[in-house]
Design an enzyme around this catalytic site. Structure first.
Site, mmCIF file in Angstrom:
data_model
loop_
_atom_site.group_PDB
_atom_site.id
_atom_site.type_symbol
_atom_site.label_atom_id
_atom_site.label_comp_id
_atom_site.label_asym_id
_atom_site.label_seq_id
_atom_site.Cartn_x
_atom_site.Cartn_y
_atom_site.Cartn_z
ATOM 1 N N GLY A 10 0.805 -1.219 0.000
ATOM 2 C CA GLY A 10 0.000 0.000 0.000
ATOM 3 C C GLY A 10 0.835 1.264 0.000
ATOM 4 O O GLY A 10 2.072 1.231 -0.105
ATOM 5 N N ILE A 12 1.614 3.754 2.330
ATOM 6 C CA ILE A 12 2.637 3.990 3.349
ATOM 7 C C ILE A 12 3.580 2.794 3.434
ATOM 8 O O ILE A 12 4.789 2.941 3.592
ATOM 9 C CB ILE A 12 1.998 4.300 4.711
ATOM 10 N N ASN A 35 -6.626 -2.962 -1.705
ATOM 11 C CA ASN A 35 -6.487 -1.557 -2.095
ATOM 12 C C ASN A 35 -5.052 -1.264 -2.510
ATOM 13 O O ASN A 35 -4.499 -0.211 -2.198
ATOM 14 C CB ASN A 35 -6.918 -0.630 -0.946
ATOM 15 N N ASP A 58 -3.916 -12.630 3.901
ATOM 16 C CA ASP A 58 -4.807 -11.766 4.667
ATOM 17 C C ASP A 58 -4.446 -11.882 6.144
ATOM 18 O O ASP A 58 -4.248 -12.994 6.653
ATOM 19 C CB ASP A 58 -6.257 -12.189 4.436
ATOM 20 N N PHE A 80 0.512 -2.165 8.857
ATOM 21 C CA PHE A 80 -0.227 -1.145 8.115
ATOM 22 C C PHE A 80 -1.606 -1.619 7.671
ATOM 23 O O PHE A 80 -2.472 -0.795 7.386
ATOM 24 C CB PHE A 80 0.539 -0.746 6.839
ATOM 25 N N SER A 124 -3.470 6.343 14.535
ATOM 26 C CA SER A 124 -3.998 7.541 13.888
ATOM 27 C C SER A 124 -4.333 8.617 14.915
ATOM 28 O O SER A 124 -4.688 8.313 16.064
ATOM 29 C CB SER A 124 -5.259 7.167 13.100
ATOM 30 N N TYR A 149 -13.863 4.093 11.916
ATOM 31 C CA TYR A 149 -12.432 3.966 11.608
ATOM 32 C C TYR A 149 -11.598 4.337 12.825
ATOM 33 O O TYR A 149 -10.696 3.593 13.242
ATOM 34 C CB TYR A 149 -12.069 4.853 10.415
ATOM 35 N N LYS A 153 -8.993 2.034 15.523
ATOM 36 C CA LYS A 153 -7.622 2.366 15.917
ATOM 37 C C LYS A 153 -7.486 2.381 17.439
ATOM 38 O O LYS A 153 -6.506 1.884 18.003
ATOM 39 C CB LYS A 153 -7.205 3.710 15.324
ATOM 40 N N ASN A 199 -9.167 9.615 -0.390
ATOM 41 C CA ASN A 199 -8.321 10.621 0.254
ATOM 42 C C ASN A 199 -8.152 11.858 -0.632
ATOM 43 O O ASN A 199 -8.249 11.790 -1.859
ATOM 44 C CB ASN A 199 -6.961 10.021 0.609
ATOM 45 N N ARG A 292 -19.191 15.875 6.020
ATOM 46 C CA ARG A 292 -19.365 14.422 6.106
ATOM 47 C C ARG A 292 -19.527 14.011 7.565
ATOM 48 O O ARG A 292 -18.895 14.587 8.457
ATOM 49 C CB ARG A 292 -18.153 13.695 5.529
#
Length: 335
Positions: A10, A12, A35, A58, A80, A124, A149, A153, A199, A292
């Site tokens: 991904g 990062i 993704n 996975d 990540f 995050s 989300y 975290k 994003n 949002r």
């Protein structure tokens, strides 16, 4: 020393793989490609100047995690892998709890079976919720997250804290980072999500390049200087280096630690758009849309602890972030 990177193909993860290789580590990438694109491995190997294994799997499969850790004799994990879109998490909370929370539990089970005791976690700034005071330090109160989300975290941070209490040989470092953008200056790797980007910056880049007609700016009535949301944007290259520094610090240590990674100042959505227009020489048309669910007005970091513990601080500003993101977008168009 081999290091497993979950979600390593991904945005990062790929940059951190390069940074690890350049620091003398051997990264091993593990990804389910929900993704990410497996073709990124070529540019990663080119930038890393070494062959980098890429394993398809996975994190919710503990046995596969264990087998990969054993096969490659990995000594630490940088985690990540996770779903990361705030708006999507509000619409699909069960997917986020399954992937981010259940997935981490399975990962930890695989690590336990393989005897791996060091984990750097991609946390995050959302764990701080809607802040009462800025900048945010690690001592700032952790408030209820404003979206699923963020709650995943927070849950994973708590799980890792409990694991370190139950196993005095385990080390977990939770890197609470803010808003990573940009790309590798080579233009070979960058943020390239499948489908329509969630994003801000990849969406802006695709508007600037003409692939998308215009950008929706969600909310222009926040209590900020121009009414749009303010975030602490950090160059992904700086962020990748932060993971290397955190790993170097964590090796041989035990216990649970949380550390902010950010630039220490905020930019509004409109400031980012203007900076991208300057970097690209292209107009970025936009329209305002309602806020949002789950978004907050403003947050930015105090990253003093990262400098104190790791000797790390951000080196690159918004101009470099936009310049490198545009360079990557131009290279992506050629391909």
């Amino acid at each position: 020393m081999r290091i497993l990177l979950t979600g390593g193909a991904g945005f990062i993860g790929s940059h951190t793989a390069v940074a690890l290789a350049n620091a003398g580590f051997e990264p091993v990438l593990f990804d389910n490609f929900s993704n990410a694109d497996p073709d990124v491995i070529g540019p990663i190997c080119e930038l890393a100047k070494q062959s980098v294994p890429l394993c398809h799997g996975d994190i919710r499969d503990a046995k596969t995690v264990e087998n990969v850790l054993r096969t490659y004799e990995c000594e630490a994990v940088i985690h990540f892998a996770g779903l990361k879109a705030v708006g999507e998490s509000v619409a699909k909370p069960l997917d986020y709890y399954d992937n981010n929370v259940n997935g981490t539990i399975s990962l930890l089970e695989g690590m336990k079976a393989a005897g791996v005791k060091t984990l750097i976690f991609s946390s995050s700034s959302t764990v701080y919720g809607d802040p009462d005071q800025l900048p945010l330090t690690e001592a700032s109160p952790l408030k209820p997250a404003t979206n699923p989300y963020g709650r995943t975290k927070m849950m994973v941070e708590e799980i890792l804290s409990d694991v370190t209490k139950s196993d005095d040989a385990f080390c977990a470092v939770c890197l609470r980072y803010f808003n990573p953008i940009g790309a590798h200056p080579s233009g070979l790797i960058g943020e390239n999500p499948n489908g329509i980007p969630n994003n801000l910056l990849p969406y802006v880049a695709r508007v600037a390049s003409g692939q998308l007609a215009s950008l929706k700016v969600f909310g222009n009535d926040y209590p900020t200087p121009d009414g749009t949301g303010v975030r602490d944007y950090i160059h992904v290259v700086d962020l990748a280096e932060g993971h290397v520094k955190a790993l170097q610090w964590a090796l041989g240590k035990t216990g649970w630690t949380a550390v902010n990674l950010g630039c220490g100042r905020g930019y509004s959505v409109l400031e980012v758009i203007r900076a991208f227009e300057k970097a690209s020489g292209r107009a970025v048309p936009f329209t305002f849309a309602p806020r949002r669910d789950g978004d907050i007005a403003e947050n930015y970091a105090d990253a003093t602890l990262a400098k104190t513990l790791f000797g790390w601080e951000a080196q690159l500003g918004i101009d470099e972030m936009c310049r490198d993101a545009w360079h990557f977008e131009c290279q992506r168009q050629k391909d």
